[in-house]
Scaffold this motif. Sequence first.
Motif, PDB file in Angstrom:
ATOM      1  N   ALA A   6       0.894  -1.103   0.121  1.00 56.37           N
ATOM      2  CA  ALA A   6      -0.101   0.104  -0.021  1.00 56.37           C
ATOM      3  C   ALA A   6       0.868   1.110   0.112  1.00 56.37           C
ATOM      4  CB  ALA A   6      -0.955   0.059   1.261  1.00 56.37           C
ATOM      5  N   LEU A   7       0.146   2.297  -0.266  1.00 55.91           N
ATOM      6  CA  LEU A   7       0.884   3.518  -0.529  1.00 55.91           C
ATOM      7  C   LEU A   7       1.195   3.862   0.916  1.00 55.91           C
ATOM      8  CD1 LEU A   7      -0.868   5.421  -3.731  1.00 55.91           C
ATOM      9  CD2 LEU A   7       1.299   4.160  -3.493  1.00 55.91           C
ATOM     10  N   ASP A   8       2.250   4.700   1.319  1.00 55.57           N
ATOM     11  CA  ASP A   8       2.434   5.256   2.556  1.00 55.57           C
ATOM     12  C   ASP A   8       1.544   6.756   2.221  1.00 55.57           C
ATOM     13  OD1 ASP A   8       4.038   7.448   1.593  1.00 55.57           O
ATOM     14  OD2 ASP A   8       5.790   6.518   2.089  1.00 55.57           O
ATOM     15  N   THR A   9       1.515   7.472   3.550  1.00 52.56           N
ATOM     16  CA  THR A   9       0.699   8.756   3.753  1.00 52.56           C
ATOM     17  C   THR A   9       1.253   9.662   2.748  1.00 52.56           C
ATOM     18  OG1 THR A   9       0.404   8.227   6.047  1.00 52.56           O
ATOM     19  CG2 THR A   9      -0.048  10.548   5.229  1.00 52.56           C
ATOM     20  N   GLY A  10       2.573   9.862   2.503  1.00 52.22           N
ATOM     21  CA  GLY A  10       3.060  10.911   1.553  1.00 52.22           C
ATOM     22  C   GLY A  10       2.628  10.436   0.020  1.00 52.22           C
TER      23      GLY A  10
END
Length: 162
Positions: A6-10
């Motif tokens: 999954a994509l991190d927050t940034g």
Amino acid sequence: MGDLSALDTGEAAFWRSLIRVTTVLPRALEDQFLPETGLTISDYGVLVALSEAPHRLLRISALAATTALSLSRISRVVDDLTRRGLVEKRRCTEDGRASNAVLTDAGLARLEAAYPSHLARVRASVFDHLNAEEIRTAGPVLARLAAALDAAPPTDEEPRTR
């Protein structure tokens, strides 16, 4: 290929902003540009590409590649511009199955008339919101993303955004 996690927050924030810009910006430019000039952004891109080509002429397939439009979409755009007298379609002398698009004098005049309002919209929509350092930094990043998209296998789907 990158990590499939999954994509991190940034990354997620960057991705959402990128999708928003690539979706909203062309629509916003077109909504103002079309009523002012009678040209769509695709029309304008075709006229620009032809104006920069030797003898103001490009093969339809090369024009599609240059403008990042599918072959079916470029054919519709060129046919419409031809009906309006801004472009001429000519058989390719080297390959009778292929066609060339040629910018007419009327097409060049329409492009020159549309340029100031297009430039003003681009400045107001993009460059007025960035400083020189941001432009200098973002330019190579966007160019690298565009090059990766250009290197992807071609499809006849609607355009990849440039």
